[in-house]
Design a protein around this motif. Structure first.
Motif, short mmCIF file in Angstrom:
data_model
loop_
_atom_site.label_atom_id
_atom_site.label_comp_id
_atom_site.label_asym_id
_atom_site.label_seq_id
_atom_site.Cartn_x
_atom_site.Cartn_y
_atom_site.Cartn_z
N ALA A 35 0.84 -1.19 0.00
CA ALA A 35 0.00 0.00 0.00
C ALA A 35 0.88 1.24 0.00
CB ALA A 35 -0.94 0.01 1.21
N ALA A 36 0.53 2.21 -0.87
CA ALA A 36 1.33 3.42 -1.02
C ALA A 36 0.45 4.53 -1.58
CB ALA A 36 2.52 3.15 -1.94
N GLY A 37 1.04 5.69 -1.76
CA GLY A 37 0.29 6.83 -2.27
C GLY A 37 0.15 6.85 -3.77
N SER A 38 0.82 5.94 -4.48
CA SER A 38 0.71 5.90 -5.93
C SER A 38 0.57 4.45 -6.40
CB SER A 38 1.94 6.53 -6.59
OG SER A 38 3.08 5.72 -6.41
N ALA A 39 -0.14 4.28 -7.51
CA ALA A 39 -0.36 2.94 -8.06
C ALA A 39 0.95 2.33 -8.53
CB ALA A 39 -1.36 3.02 -9.20
N GLY A 55 -2.63 -5.29 -7.86
CA GLY A 55 -3.18 -5.90 -6.66
C GLY A 55 -2.89 -5.13 -5.40
N GLY A 56 -2.13 -4.04 -5.50
CA GLY A 56 -1.82 -3.22 -4.35
C GLY A 56 -2.94 -2.26 -4.02
N ARG A 57 -2.71 -1.46 -3.01
CA ARG A 57 -3.73 -0.52 -2.54
C ARG A 57 -3.18 0.90 -2.58
NH1 ARG A 57 -6.87 -0.91 3.35
NH2 ARG A 57 -7.93 1.11 3.26
N VAL A 58 -3.89 1.79 -3.24
CA VAL A 58 -3.51 3.21 -3.26
C VAL A 58 -4.19 3.88 -2.07
CG1 VAL A 58 -3.58 5.37 -4.53
CG2 VAL A 58 -3.22 3.22 -5.75
N LEU A 59 -3.39 4.41 -1.17
CA LEU A 59 -3.91 4.98 0.06
C LEU A 59 -4.44 6.39 -0.16
CD1 LEU A 59 -1.04 3.80 2.42
CD2 LEU A 59 -3.35 2.83 2.23
N THR A 64 8.18 14.68 -2.33
CA THR A 64 7.66 14.13 -3.58
C THR A 64 6.14 14.34 -3.56
OG1 THR A 64 7.27 11.92 -2.68
CG2 THR A 64 9.43 12.33 -3.68
N GLY A 65 5.53 14.22 -4.72
CA GLY A 65 4.09 14.42 -4.80
C GLY A 65 3.29 13.32 -4.13
N ASP A 66 3.87 12.11 -4.03
CA ASP A 66 3.13 10.97 -3.49
C ASP A 66 3.49 10.67 -2.03
OD1 ASP A 66 5.73 10.05 -3.96
OD2 ASP A 66 5.09 8.03 -4.53
N HIS A 67 4.19 11.59 -1.38
CA HIS A 67 4.70 11.31 -0.03
C HIS A 67 3.58 11.25 1.00
CE1 HIS A 67 7.25 11.40 3.51
NE2 HIS A 67 8.31 11.26 2.73
N LEU A 68 3.65 10.23 1.85
CA LEU A 68 2.72 10.04 2.96
C LEU A 68 3.50 9.88 4.25
CD1 LEU A 68 0.38 7.32 1.40
CD2 LEU A 68 -0.12 9.77 1.57
N ALA A 69 2.85 10.20 5.37
CA ALA A 69 3.35 9.85 6.69
C ALA A 69 2.31 8.96 7.35
CB ALA A 69 3.61 11.11 7.53
N PHE A 70 2.72 8.25 8.40
CA PHE A 70 1.81 7.34 9.08
C PHE A 70 1.81 7.64 10.57
CE2 PHE A 70 3.33 5.02 5.29
CZ PHE A 70 2.11 4.87 4.64
N ARG A 71 0.62 7.96 11.09
CA ARG A 71 0.48 8.28 12.51
C ARG A 71 0.05 7.04 13.28
NH1 ARG A 71 -3.01 10.57 16.57
NH2 ARG A 71 -1.91 12.21 17.75
N LEU A 72 0.76 6.76 14.36
CA LEU A 72 0.51 5.58 15.16
C LEU A 72 -0.38 5.92 16.36
CD1 LEU A 72 4.11 4.08 15.17
CD2 LEU A 72 2.30 3.85 13.45
N GLU A 73 -0.93 4.91 17.00
CA GLU A 73 -1.80 5.12 18.14
C GLU A 73 -1.08 5.83 19.29
OE1 GLU A 73 -3.39 1.31 19.19
OE2 GLU A 73 -5.07 1.49 17.78
#
Length: 276
Positions: free
Chosen positions: A95-99, A105-109, A131-140
């Protein structure tokens, strides 16, 4: 940096063997999951390296967990190269920000998604700019896996043409507004002491570099190379090519704001910029 470290009950960091001027000690791969769940998520697998895979598998085994998903912050090869091979190896969805990164079969977030994985919830935070597709992930816990948005040492590069300084600054403020308890970076050590102050520094540093560019242009027109030699005089020359790309991205912002203009560009000249 130590190869494998437990940062908090839900997070283990495994350092990839790809050190360099831009990757610092190497890419940080994170294993995230609730202890005892028997499952974990691998974030930013990094290079497709057999020794690195073995270290990640050892860390998973130490947690008694199997990999159920591979998440990627952005498409740069030092973060994403192993995503599809490891997804196949573990039988886990990528899973990522770009296909292009997520693959078939992956997941675009989508920004703002909340992923229920490995006994925990992971928030998807849009952080374009590096980058244009950059994501961060926040944890609990409140910690944020920031990829290349923030580095454990030094500052991140926003390069021309894929980088966007305006988007980057907005993304810094977005992460700041989350009130992170820690910043787990794509390269370099984790930042656990006053993460908000780190983000304030990043914003101030960008403003400082911008003032340096404007001050230099106040003395007359200049090429990008001229500006790099002035603004980054204290930085090792081996990173000047990256500094040039960062300078181009900063100038694009100033052009968009109507504060500087490009001129004198033809086949016999190089790009020059001057104050508007």
């Amino acid at each position: 940096m130590t190869r494998t470290v437990d940062l908090e009950p839900q997070v283990t960091r495994v350092l990839a063997p790809n050190p360099g001027p831009m990757s610092l000690d190497g890419t940080n791969t994170y294993i995230v999951g609730e202890p005892g769940s028997g499952r974990a998520v691998v974030v930013d697998p990094g290079p497709d390296d057999a020794a690195h895979l073995a270290a990640v598998e050892a860390a998973l085994a130490a947690r008694g967990a199997e990999c159920v998903a591979v998440l990627v912050t952005h498409h740069h090869i030092d973060h994403a190269e192993a995503a599809l091979p490891w997804g196949s190896h573990f039988g886990a969805q990528v899973a990522a920000g770009s296909a292009a990164v997520a693959g078939p079969g992956g997941r675009v977030l989508e920004p703002g998604e909340r992923l229920s994985l490995a006994g925990t919830t992971i928030g998807v935070v849009p952080t374009p700019g590096h980058t244009g597709d950059h994501l961060a992930f926040r944890l609990e816990s409140g910690a944020v896996l920031v990829g290349d948005h923030v580095l454990g040492r030094g500052t991140s590069v926003v390069t021309h043409p894929e980088g966007d300084v305006l988007a980057y600054l907005e993304s810094l403020r977005r992460v700041h507004d989350l009130g992170p308890s820690a910043l787990y970076c794509g390269h370099g050590p984790e930042l656990t002491e006053d993460p908000g102050a780190v983000l304030d520094f990043y914003l101030a540093h960008r403003a400082y570099r911008e003032r340096q560019l404007l001050d230099a242009l106040g003395r007359g027109s200049a090429t990008v190379d001229d500006l790099v030699a002035t603004v980054y005089a204290e930085v090792p020359r081996e990173v000047w090519p990256a500094a040039a790309q960062s300078t181009r991205a900063a100038l694009d912002k100033l052009v968009a704001e109507g504060r500087v203009v490009w001129w004198g560009t033809d086949e016999a000249d190089v790009d020059r910029v001057r104050l508007a």
